[in-house]
Design an enzyme around this catalytic site. Structure first.
Site, mmCIF file in Angstrom:
data_model
loop_
_atom_site.group_PDB
_atom_site.id
_atom_site.type_symbol
_atom_site.label_atom_id
_atom_site.label_comp_id
_atom_site.label_asym_id
_atom_site.label_seq_id
_atom_site.Cartn_x
_atom_site.Cartn_y
_atom_site.Cartn_z
ATOM 1 N N ASP A 700 113.851 18.538 50.404
ATOM 2 C CA ASP A 700 113.070 17.593 50.358
ATOM 3 C C ASP A 700 112.321 16.477 51.131
ATOM 4 O O ASP A 700 112.307 16.840 51.713
ATOM 5 C CB ASP A 700 114.550 16.943 49.164
ATOM 6 C CG ASP A 700 113.718 15.886 48.667
ATOM 7 O OD1 ASP A 700 112.964 15.652 47.483
ATOM 8 O OD2 ASP A 700 113.609 14.312 49.425
ATOM 9 N N GLU A 738 109.147 20.367 50.595
ATOM 10 C CA GLU A 738 107.888 19.992 49.931
ATOM 11 C C GLU A 738 107.073 19.586 51.475
ATOM 12 O O GLU A 738 107.583 18.848 52.207
ATOM 13 C CB GLU A 738 108.071 18.684 49.588
ATOM 14 C CG GLU A 738 108.913 18.669 48.847
ATOM 15 C CD GLU A 738 109.180 17.184 47.322
ATOM 16 O OE1 GLU A 738 108.887 17.456 46.244
ATOM 17 O OE2 GLU A 738 110.330 17.507 48.053
#
Length: 1121
Positions: A700, A738
């Site tokens: 993340d 990400e």
């Protein structure tokens, strides 16, 4: 990403000031606002209107009608006029005015966005001045002086009736001759208050004990952004220490210190060298720490540290605290075992060790049970490298403990004694309130056959395809799963679901009856899908782990209209205490989440997580874990969810230059550039891979981790081998995430980060937003009606988008640009891949711009994660509903979704699909369903309903868009797909998967092979818009691979045509197809039985490929035998 449940209030002035500024909360927020994740880069900070209810203005207008004046009526003389200007003065003792701006809110017409502070009206020797126009009837204005994220003085001002006027200065600082009623206010230094008249600075503190603007970066060096002299007169710098935290600051500077040392200004090269480690501190003044203080570092870091500056005359200019992360990294790190571990062989037994270099005292509180009871208290012993250790008896195994830590807390400027769990916990009591001592090699923690079983083999990373799924979503509403297992790890275990064996075994003579969800997964896996990505499964904060403490929606929400507010109201009423949350709220990184276990206390969560992994491996799935090392859920000394920051306050989190914790990820950003934080991340990832046999990790907000950290993770995983690690092949573990570049790390401000532009050649996968935005149109921050290649831009315009996307020619030009974006993605997002562009030029992907950055940034195909939908933002179907013309039928929307799935599945790289997108899953237009309960997040694996029209989505994230959402949801019966359309979607998706795995040409691993074997036709300015023609050419024979690339033993070439137009297109054979080359529809697509897809045909006579409207077709030329 991408988890903050906040009340939303209204305000007359939108602003973007962080919550911590307004309420003096140095810990940042402790809940995550999802929508941070794949909707990067560039999420604005929360608006001030979310936090402040402005005072209501009194109704100053006279009522209509009423008494009329007469000649004899008394005349009331007008009172003093209300001010029309608020003049804000800002004064600093150190005269450092460079770069400061003003953020404003309230009753002024000069309200600002956080990223765009007001420049001063004028700057004089006496300070800075802003002239703020007031709204009629103004009652209150707020102001905050800041420089980026560095915050100084702030306060709110009550507007008063004035009896005098002042000259109004224009923006250039010139008297414009206009007299206005002006109210004046002064802001000073870092004070959180306003002054109604010019203050006597000798009575104002020269600095703040609540800030830490100086940085002790190495034993002999402190960096501080303060000038070394005033007009050639040298300033004096001092370091102050108090062992009990009793120093304070007044107008004369730092008072009450136990020890003070003079700091001398070092030569500029000293700062330059330090800035290589801390790029954000470039330009600061280097100060030399005397040896006497250096010799006492281990003592000084345990107390209160302040630094002050005086001018040549002795006047106090400023003082602040010190950030000590740098000096801790150089002097007090530790590389021995932490947490519960075997003791030194010479000593024998076991020990518990905590790294707490700033603590003055650490005790261990031992509990025999997961809750209740009084602890046994044991004094821990200070050891080397900042550690505290306690030998533990063997009979403590399976019991529980916490630490009682005393240390100086920079957030409260005093010593705090806190109780906290172990950051290296491997077992927990429910809700993570106590650490459990566990032995992960004990049979009670593992299912039968755990040590011997292995994950499905993987030849190369481009063979991976990913299905993203939430553990609870998978089964909580699946009635074919036994009720005790719904929403649990064990719902993934066929034997458990069937009520058969008590644990998963690889030896099954009779396959168990599958649940609806497991049956769907089995169909996808049979088609080739092979990696199951599970949203966070570590211990997170936002769900009560005991089922009896979870609130539930009681009413039947299906009875309400499709555009009703009732469903979301019922969901929100229990949202913060129900069983659902995405889980991007980490507390204990190294322990499975307890709410997914049948018993959250003790080892059940460990055993059942392992049983899930083993069962999925047996079913042919490799398992990816979603990990969130970019932030923690909480910080500071108070929250029970704060762990790292209670133990070493201010160390594990990334901080702004003034000492506040960065919150660009949402809250409490972690700092992997610090040695012990990086160590925690690396060891935790390795722990999951080794002890839980996890096959991949999705990071993340990976861009907030340092690239060096990711490289060390890769090396650590590569060291795992089947021979010594029970079947784990570390080199096959895939890492992706990400890679957005934003916030305090953007542009390598804190070191080279794992962002898109830094990843080429690293073998780290990154989500490609260019494919998403090119296919759908717009982006997370564009108007939702923006169209793209698939959703009808130019070819089937959405009337709602036309005013903002321009006329036909503008839309055609944009369509061609977005089509180039999609081609680049389908070629693996490789920066060296040559693209024949819509402007007629041919350039490599890195030479073309998208979002102001190179269009292509990858160095290897495996670095490309091809996605269009994911858990963040609206589902793919919901975005199509918003973007496509309202006149489109459900059938055409279904065809758009299939095109999106085709673009993903047939791209070079690693395809990534959100669970349920192949069933046209809808969350009823919810843009951020992280806390929207089971109702809005449910999946119907039978393909009967897709969720559209489940009511207006939750107001907390979607209320501002209800007006247009309601109009769409009210027509749910005209938009919602039929069961047959849902089933057709997943049938075609499964066929596309079989196409991908029918040829190695869709899964090229070498960059050179993609460049020479992937070709695009119908390109350039004269292309047929809305159509992509991609050709994959095999090497002529197997032995020629070194020269000609990958050899396909079945097909000489494959030609994929993506017709996104709303009409049939006939495309000529590519010129590369030899005369007499026989092309036919791929047999997997021909076998689907879909009438539109089956109509795709190759005409060898006329050398054309006929592709129906909104259809992706793959044509093949079989290899001659």
């Amino acid at each position: 990403m991408l988890s903050l449940k906040k009340s939303v209030f209204t305000s007359r002035c939108r602003s973007h000031i962080p919550f911590a500024v307004l309420f003096g909360n140095p810990f940042g927020t402790i809940r995550r606002p999802q929508g941070i994740g794949l909707d990067k880069p560039g999420l604005p900070l929360p608006s001030l209107s979310q936090w402040i209810i402005p005072r209501k203005l009194r109704d100053m207008a006279a009522p209509v009608g009423g008494l009329q004046a007469t000649a004899s009526a008394p005349q009331v003389s007008p009172g003093p006029p209300a001010p029309s200007i608020l003049r804000v003065h800002y004064v600093r003792k150190d005269h450092n005015y460079k770069g400061w701006g003003l953020h404003t809110w309230g009753d002024t017409t000069s309200c600002t966005q956080w990223q765009q502070p007001l420049k001063p009206t004028r700057v004089t020797a006496g300070g800075m001045v802003w002239e703020l126009p007031l709204k009629p009837g103004a009652s209150r204005v707020g102001a905050l002086v800041h420089k980026g994220e560095q915050k100084a003085a702030t306060g709110e001002v009550d507007i008063q009736i004035q009896n005098h006027t002042h000259t109004h200065w224009d923006a250039s600082g010139t008297d414009n001759g206009i007299s206005s009623v002006v109210q004046e206010v002064w802001l000073v230094g870092s004070e959180h208050r306003t002054f109604a008249s010019k203050p006597d600075l000798s009575n104002v503190p020269a600095g703040s004990v609540n800030k830490q603007g100086a940085h002790w970066v190495s034993p002999g060096l402190v960096l501080w952004r303060q000038a070394a002299d005033d007009a050639a007169e040298p300033r004096t710098f001092q370091l102050h220490f108090h062992s009990r935290g009793y120093s304070w600051i007044n107008g004369a500077g730092v008072q009450g210190a136990e020890a003070t040392w003079e700091l001398t200004v070092a030569a500029p090269p000293a700062a330059t060298a330090a800035a290589k480690r801390f790029p954000h501190l470039f330009g600061t003044t280097p100060l030399v720490v005397p040896q006497e203080a250096v010799d006492r570092i281990s003592e000084l870091v345990c107390g209160q540290l302040l630094i002050s500056v005086h001018d040549a005359s002795g006047e106090a200019l400023d003082a602040t605290g010190l950030q000590i992360q740098g000096v801790l990294d150089e002097t007090l790190t530790y590389d021995g075992p932490l947490g519960d571990h075997p003791n030194d062989p010479a000593t024998g037994g076991n020990a518990i060790t905590l790294w707490a270099p700033t603590a003055t005292d650490v005790k261990l509180l031992h509990y025999r049970a997961p809750r209740g009871g009084n602890p046994e208290v044991f004094q821990m012993t200070r050891g080397s490298g900042g550690t505290w250790t306690l030998p533990r008896p063997d009979d403590w195994l399976w019991s529980y403990y916490t630490y009682r830590v005393t240390n100086f807390c920079p957030w409260t400027s005093r010593f705090e004694t806190v109780e906290v769990t172990d950051p290296y916990s491997r077992g927990l009591a429910a809700d993570g309130v106590r650490t459990q001592i566990v032995d992960l090699s004990d049979p009670s923690t593992m299912p039968v056959g755990w040590l011997d079983h292995e994950a499905p083999p993987l030849a190369q990373w481009t063979d991976i395809s990913v299905y993203e799924l939430h553990v609870r979503d998978f089964s909580v509403t699946d009635e074919t799963v036994p009720e005790p297992l719904r929403g649990k790890y064990l719902a993934f275990c066929p034997d458990r679901v069937a009520g058969g064996a008590q644990s998963t075994s690889q030896d099954r003579s009779t396959p168990p009856q599958l649940s609806a969800g497991l049956a769907h997964l089995a169909a996808l896996q049979s088609a080739g899908l092979n990696n199951l990505h599970l949203l966070p499964t570590y211990d997170f904060a936002t769900v009560p782990e005991r089922a009896e403490e979870q609130l539930q929606v009681k009413e039947d929400l299906s009875v309400f209209p499709p555009d009703s507010t009732a469903q979301q109201a019922a969901v929100l009423a229990v949202a913060d205490s129900d069983g659902f949350n995405w889980g991007y709220d980490p507390v204990h990184y190294g322990v499975p989440e307890g709410s997914y276990a049948t018993d959250p206390d003790g080892v059940a969560r460990i055993r059942e997580f392992r049983e899930m992994i083993q069962a999925l491996h047996v079913q042919g799935w490799r398992v990816v874990q979603d990990v969130v090392y970019n932030h923690t859920f909480a910080s500071g000394p108070s929250s029970r969810y704060s762990v790292l920051d209670k133990i070493v306050p201010g160390y594990y989190h990334r901080r702004h230059e003034d000492g506040a914790i960065c919150d660009s990820t949402c809250c409490n950003n972690t700092a992997s550039e610090h040695v012990m934080c990086e160590r925690l991340v690396i060891e935790d990832i390795t722990h999951w891979a080794k002890n839980y046999k996890v096959d991949g990790f999705r990071f993340d907000i990976m861009g907030h981790l340092m690239l060096s950290t990711m490289s060390k993770i890769r090396s650590s995983l590569d060291s795992l081998t089947p021979q010594k690690d029970h079947g784990v092949r570390g080199r096959s573990i895939y890492l992706y995430g990400e890679a957005w570049d934003f916030g305090e790390v953007a542009g390598n401000q804190r070191g080279r980060n794992a962002a898109q532009m830094n990843l080429a050649g690293t073998q780290l996968g990154a989500f490609n937003d260019r494919l998403r935005d090119g296919a759908l149109g717009g982006g997370p921050f564009a108007p939702p009606q923006f169209q793209g290649l698939v959703t009808g831009l130019h070819l089937a315009p959405n009337p709602a988008a036309q005013p903002i996307q321009g006329g036909p020619e503008d839309q055609r030009a944009e369509l061609l640009v977005l089509t180039d974006w999609v081609r680049s993605a389908m070629a693996g997002n490789l920066r060296v891949y040559p693209l024949h562009l819509c402007d007629g030029t041919t350039r490599s992907g890195e030479e073309v711009l998208a979002h102001g950055l190179p269009l292509s940034y990858g160095g290897l195909p495996c670095e490309h994660v091809a996605f269009i939908g994911c858990h963040d933002n609206k589902t793919m179907f919901d975005q199509i509903v918003e973007k496509a013309s309202i006149h489109e039928s459900p059938e055409e929307r279904m065809r758009m979704a299939v095109l999106c799935l085709a673009l993903i599945t047939l791209s070079q790289g690693v395809p990534f699909v959100h669970a349920g997108d192949d069933l046209l899953r809808s969350k009823s237009l919810d843009r951020d369903s992280y806390n929207s309960g089971d109702w809005f997040n449910r999946i119907d694996w039978t393909g009967t309903t897709n969720g559209f029209g489940s009511g207006l989505p939750v107001a907390t994230k979607n209320g501002g868009a209800w007006s247009y959402m309601g109009a769409l949801l009210a027509h749910a019966d005209r938009i919602r797909p039929s069961a047959e359309q849902m089933r057709t979607t997943t049938r075609i998706f499964q066929a596309l998967l079989r196409v991908r795995y029918s040829s190695p040409l869709f899964r090229l691993a070498a960059t050179a092979d993609v460049v020479r074997q992937v070709l695009f036709h119908n390109t350039g300015p004269d292309q047929n818009p809305g159509v992509i023609v991609m050709e994959l050419v095999s090497a002529p024979y197997e032995e020629a691979e070194a020269v000609h690339g990958m050899y396909d033993p079945v097909y000489e070439r494959l030609i994929a045509v993506f017709n996104c137009a709303p009409y049939v297109n006939e495309m000529p054979y590519p010129a590369t197809v030899p005369q007499g080359g026989h092309l036919e529809l791929h047999p997997e697509l021909a076998a689907v039985g879909d009438s539109r897809l089956s109509a795709a045909a190759a005409d060898d006579t006329n050398c054309t490929l006929r592709v129906p409207e909104r259809t992706a077709a793959v044509f093949v030329q079989h290899r001659r035998r």
